[in-house]
Design an enzyme around this catalytic site. Sequence first.
Site, PDB file in Angstrom:
ATOM      1  CB  CYS A  86    -108.566 -84.626  18.917  1.00 46.89           C
ATOM      2  SG  CYS A  86    -109.920 -85.240  17.910  1.00 46.89           S
ATOM      3  CG  HIS A 203    -108.604 -79.964  17.404  1.00 45.28           C
ATOM      4  ND1 HIS A 203    -107.516 -80.768  17.150  1.00 45.28           N
ATOM      5  CD2 HIS A 203    -109.702 -80.733  17.190  1.00 45.28           C
ATOM      6  CE1 HIS A 203    -107.936 -81.972  16.790  1.00 45.28           C
ATOM      7  NE2 HIS A 203    -109.260 -81.985  16.810  1.00 45.28           N
ATOM      8  CD  GLU A 205    -104.710 -78.563  17.503  1.00 39.83           C
ATOM      9  OE1 GLU A 205    -105.078 -78.363  18.674  1.00 39.83           O
ATOM     10  OE2 GLU A 205    -105.083 -79.544  16.828  1.00 39.83           O
TER      11      GLU A 205
END
Lengths: 226, 82
Positions: A86, A203, A205
């Site tokens: 990002c 993302h 994560e």
Amino acid sequence: MKAAVVVFPGSNCDTDCFHALFDVMKMPVKFVWHKEGTLPDVDLVVLPGGFSYGDYLRTGAIARFSPVMEAVRQHAESGRAVIGICNGFQILLEAGFLPGAMLRNKTLSFICTHVWLRTENNATIFTGKLNPKELLRIPIAHGEGNYYCDDKTFKRLEDSNQIVFRYASESGETTDEFNPNGSRDNIAGIINAKGNVLGMMPHPERASESMLDSVDGRKIWESLVG
Amino acid sequence: MYKATVNVTLKKSVLDPQGKTVLHALETLGFQGVKDVRVGKYFELAIDEEKREKAEEQVRAMCDKLLINPVIEDYSFKLNEA
């Protein structure tokens, strides 16, 4: 595998990245403040998401001059892995690690939603555990993820298999309808020619544990661990 | 002292989603004569240099290094004695 998560003023996915690598992947992880001129001895550097320097001027434009970025450059030049997620991707573009630039989303709105990604290149150190064309369900959260590059750059990216992820439908179609932000050719993630620096808007994560609704992002970390 | 005014625009080849939205808003408001809108940026810089050439050189260097992204943006600037 050991990792460092760089923290810029305005990073807000740094602890999420730390958590995914340390608690989920059981990796030794260190935070590195952006003022540091050196990195600890690690195999992977993560440039996390957020709004470094308030996104002033252009996303990533000021963070690229943080002292730590010279150390990140040396780390990348030595062939070790760098992932920009990002805002991290935006920083990699501004810093010239990856070609192209980010524009405002075509809708002009900040988009926070789960999307489907189609794996376009599973022969990288970040995607080795993925099947060809494997579909991943991973969230995006950005206002400026509309990837732009000129025709020449686009051809080079295509010809050398540097497009790693494209926005797609649940069944893998990469048409305009499934392009959330207007990115050229549905591009969601690209890698450098050398194959050790990946930038992606989604993302992973935030999709590394079942309690977060998707574990698809974890495959990227698992690929890195090998 | 010089005052530099820098205008930044998106390159012609780059679509401007912001400009398109402003265009539609203008049309909705009844401004039928407007055919295109491009939204840009504007900087005012106070430059402490004696010589005009030096000041120009400074402005160019600042634009190239930080103020603009040459992948998507073009710029022009004017320099006036302040």
